[in-house]
Structures are given as C-alpha cells and as structure tokens.
Design an enzyme around this catalytic site. Structure first.
Site, PDB file in Angstrom:
ATOM      1  N   ARG A   1       0.873  -1.170   0.000  1.00 33.07           N
ATOM      2  CA  ARG A   1       0.000   0.000   0.000  1.00 33.07           C
ATOM      3  C   ARG A   1       0.914   1.224   0.000  1.00 33.07           C
ATOM      4  NH1 ARG A   1       2.483   1.834   3.615  1.00 33.07           N
ATOM      5  NH2 ARG A   1       0.911   3.438   3.848  1.00 33.07           N
ATOM      6  N   GLY A   2       0.287   2.407  -0.065  1.00 42.01           N
ATOM      7  CA  GLY A   2       1.098   3.615  -0.248  1.00 42.01           C
ATOM      8  C   GLY A   2       1.205   3.859  -1.749  1.00 42.01           C
ATOM      9  N   ALA A   3       0.957   5.107  -2.155  1.00 42.24           N
ATOM     10  CA  ALA A   3       0.781   5.395  -3.582  1.00 42.24           C
ATOM     11  C   ALA A   3       1.930   4.902  -4.477  1.00 42.24           C
ATOM     12  CB  ALA A   3       0.529   6.893  -3.757  1.00 42.24           C
TER      13      ALA A   3
ATOM     14  N   ASP B   1      -1.834  10.701  -1.931  1.00 42.23           N
ATOM     15  CA  ASP B   1      -2.231   9.732  -2.955  1.00 42.23           C
ATOM     16  C   ASP B   1      -2.609  10.391  -4.267  1.00 42.23           C
ATOM     17  OD1 ASP B   1      -2.759   8.383  -0.221  1.00 42.23           O
ATOM     18  OD2 ASP B   1      -2.624   6.771  -1.698  1.00 42.23           O
TER      19      ASP B   1
ATOM     20  N   ASN C   1      -5.171  12.551   0.952  1.00 43.79           N
ATOM     21  CA  ASN C   1      -4.309  11.663   1.741  1.00 43.79           C
ATOM     22  C   ASN C   1      -5.197  10.932   2.754  1.00 43.79           C
ATOM     23  OD1 ASN C   1      -1.678  10.606   2.324  1.00 43.79           O
ATOM     24  ND2 ASN C   1      -1.700  11.748   4.220  1.00 43.79           N
TER      25      ASN C   1
HETATM   26  O1  MRU Z   1      -4.441   3.230   2.433  1.00 42.13           O
HETATM   27  P1  MRU Z   1      -2.964   3.384   2.295  1.00 42.13           P
HETATM   28  O2  MRU Z   1      -2.188   2.792   3.421  1.00 42.13           O
HETATM   29  O3  MRU Z   1      -2.463   2.933   0.938  1.00 42.13           O
HETATM   30  O4  MRU Z   1      -2.754   4.938   2.355  1.00 42.13           O
HETATM   31  C1  MRU Z   1      -1.474   5.470   2.256  1.00 42.13           C
HETATM   32  C2  MRU Z   1      -1.441   6.907   2.478  1.00 42.13           C
HETATM   33  O5  MRU Z   1      -2.442   7.563   2.680  1.00 42.13           O
HETATM   34  C3  MRU Z   1      -0.120   7.551   2.359  1.00 42.13           C
HETATM   35  O6  MRU Z   1      -0.036   8.679   3.191  1.00 42.13           O
HETATM   36  C4  MRU Z   1       0.003   8.001   0.914  1.00 42.13           C
HETATM   37  O7  MRU Z   1      -0.022   6.907   0.026  1.00 42.13           O
HETATM   38  C5  MRU Z   1       1.180   8.789   0.737  1.00 42.13           C
HETATM   39  S1  MRU Z   1       2.628   7.885   0.799  1.00 42.13           S
HETATM   40  C6  MRU Z   1       2.921   7.883  -0.818  1.00 42.13           C
END
Ligand code: MRU
Length: 364
Positions: A53-55, A245, A255
């Site tokens: 996860r994380g963009a 994101d 975010n």
């Molecule tokens: O639902 P997730 O864990 O994928 O969400 C991640 C976030 O909200 C991060 O803050 C976001 O992706 C930024 S990090 C690139």
C-alpha cells in the site's frame, strides 16, 4: 531501508526467476514475511488487500503485474485486461494509473515477441527511479527542516515533526516521501523527534511508521489521532509533513483520512504543513480535489473491529461496538491547497497553487 540491520527495498525483483518479492504489510509489525508475486492476479490481490500500500508502491507493484500478464500472453487484449484489473484494485492513489499508463506506452508499439522483456525492464526502471526520486524529495525538504530548527527559541531541543499514516519506505520502494527527510536529517546528526498518529482504522501509523522509525533508530512517540490538535495547540509540533495519494493541478491534496483535520489544526496554530510527493502523484487532469478525487470506501468492519496480538501472541480481531452498529469508512480525505504550506517534490519545493504547479509542469 534496513530491516533488522539488513538493507532491503519494500519490493524486490528476482532477476533469475523474473518474479517480485514484497513484504506482506498486513502482518507488520509483528511478523516480517516476504511473499512472492508471480502472476498478475498475485499483484492485483496484493494491492487490493493491502499487502502493499502507499501510492508509489502500489504503482511499482502494478508495473510487475503488467509484466506477468504480458509474459503469459503479450496480445493487446491481454494488455487491456491486465490494465483494467490492476486499475480497479484501489481508486484514490493516482500513481497506479500513472504506472499502468507508462507500461502501456512502452509496450504497445512493440512486437508481441519483445513486449514481455520490455515490460520487465520498465517495471525495474519504475522501482529504481522511485528510490532516486524519494532521495531527492528528502534533499529538497532538509533545508526547510534546518530553517525551522534554527528559528526555535532553543535550537538544541528536538525538531518535533508530526506525520500521519505511513509515507515512509513501506509506502514506496525505498526512503519514502514524508519520512525521507526525517531519515536524512537523523543521519546527518539533526535532533529529530516524530509524533506518529496511529491512523485509525487500519493503524498504518501505529503498525508501519512506528516499525520503520524503530528500525532506523529515529526517536518517535505514538499518539491517538485525536491527540494531534492538542499537541499543535501547546506548541509541541514544529512542522507537519505527510505524503499524498493524489494532488490536483491547483494543489488540493488527497491523503489518508484524518489528514484534513491535522491541516486545519496546523493552520490555526501557524505550524507549517508540508506535503511530500513524487510528481507522478499529481493528476494534471483535475483541479478541484473535493469534487474530482475519488475517495475509496472501505469495509466498515475496519471501523467496528480492532485487530492485534492476543496474550498468546496470536492475531485476533475484536468487536469494539454494540453488535450491528452502523459505520462508515472513508479511506481518504482532501486537504484544500489553501491549507498546504508547500509541496515538496523531487524537482524542488512548490507552492500549492495552480500558477506554481504550471511552472513545475513546464519543467517535466
Ligand atoms: O491506504 P494506504 O495505506 O495505501 O494509504 C497510504 C497513504 O495515505 C499515504 O499517506 C500516501 O499513500 C502517501 S505515501 C505515498
């Protein structure tokens, strides 16, 4: 990034086998387990259930997913099918679409025979570039950190940094976005301390950011999400920095849910609110984030239940509400550009305005 002192990336390519390996983030922080991704379905499932996860990491994983699909069948129909399946896994992080478009652009003009090879190399290139990009984000943020530290009444006290969710190396291939400058500042000998908000309902702050910071030896303190306003009000936060994101062409920022409240509280107390991102997170096709950014609706079970380790050390999920309580689970929120002090990218620091982002766009 180091795990138990060993250097790793959060997604690694096995060149001999032509497979990818990820850390299964659903098991962190209690278990570090590597998992092979060998098919497009593996990649889609890993994104969907948030093993990754994380963009940026979602985008990198989708790149390998596209390779697996083309390795098995390099036709246009297979490419389109893989694009559709991978794209549907998570709706908010635009890096997913960015990575899929990039893969498609590279392989589409090629002969069927050469597509899989090209896709493998492109998936690797996305990963390698992500590492450099995030390192550069850290370098551009460092002078901002130093300037804030120098202005403190007592510059020998730690620079207190607040973050939300996880925008560190577990959200990317390495370094992370919001945490890249934290690691670089710490490594350079700056006295930094991070307020980690737990990030209900999935707890990415408590389980992932706290894990990363501990592995790197960065001093940090976990708080419940609702503690943020109190700390900002008491002058216990010098800056807030988060990842994102999706950023619109006018600088609105999507975010993890709860980011908007932190931005409001930071504005009320005159504390800088920074957003760190690779330019692949900017969606140049939209302007109004509140209107145009799709917000992921997640299972309400994540709200009504809490997971953790029981006394025997086994994973368990417990119900925390009266049975049948109605719940709602928005995965993300949108912080309007007016609350963002600056956007920190691999190309430098930009104001969150349409004019400033136009200048960035012209550079690309
Ligand atoms: O639902 P997730 O864990 O994928 O969400 C991640 C976030 O909200 C991060 O803050 C976001 O992706 C930024 S990090 C690139």
């Amino acid at each position: 990034m180091n795990i138990h002192g060993q250097p790793h990336r959060s997604i690694e390519a096995d060149h001999a086998e032509r497979i990818a390996r990820i850390i299964d983030q659903t098991l962190l922080p209690h278990q570090v387990e590597w998992r092979d991704l060998q098919t497009m379905e593996d990649a889609a499932e890993a994104i969907q259930v948030m093993r990754v996860r994380g963009a940026p990491l979602i985008g990198a994983t989708a790149g390998f997913g596209m390779f697996f699909a083309l390795r098995d069948d390099a036709s246009d129909a297979s490419l389109q099918n893989a694009y559709k399946i991978l794209h549907a896994t998570r709706p908010t992080a635009v890096n997913l679409r960015w990575a899929l478009d990039r893969m498609k652009r590279i392989v589409s003009p090629l002969s069927i025979e050469s597509r899989a090879d090209a896709a493998w190399h492109e998936a690797i290139a996305i990963c390698d570039e992500d590492v450099q990009t995030n390192h550069a984000i850290g370098q551009h943020a460092l002078p901002l950190f130093s300037a804030i530290q120098a202005k403190k009444a007592d510059p020998t006290t730690p620079l207190n940094i607040m973050t939300h969710c996880n925008a560190g190396w577990l959200a990317a291939v390495d370094w992370g976005m919001a945490l890249a400058p934290v690691y670089q500042a710490h490594d350079a000998g700056m006295n930094v301390h991070v307020w980690v908000s737990e990030t209900r309902p999935r707890g990415q702050g408590a389980s992932l950011t706290a894990f990363e910071l501990r592995e790197h030896g960065v001093p940090h303190t976990l708080i419940v999400d609702n503690n943020a306003g109190h700390l900002l009000q008491r002058g216990l936060v010098d800056l807030v920095i988060v990842g994102t994101d999706r950023v619109t062409a006018q600088g609105d920022v999507a975010n993890k849910i709860g980011t908007y409240l932190k931005a409001l509280a930071a504005k009320a107390h005159d504390v800088p609110f920074y957003v760190a991102l690779p330019v692949s997170t900017i969606d140049w096709t939209i302007t109004d984030g509140i209107r145009d950014i799709p917000i992921e609706q997640r299972s309400t079970r994540e709200v009504t239940h809490m997971p953790g380790l029981n006394a025997e050390g086994h994973r368990e999920e417990v119900l925390i509400t009266p049975a049948g309580t109605q719940a709602r689970n928005d995965g993300f929120d949108v912080t309007p550009a007016s609350l963002v002090t600056a956007l920190i990218t691999e190309h430098g620091v930009y104001e969150a305005t349409a004019e400033s982002l136009k200048r960035l766009h012209a550079k690309l």
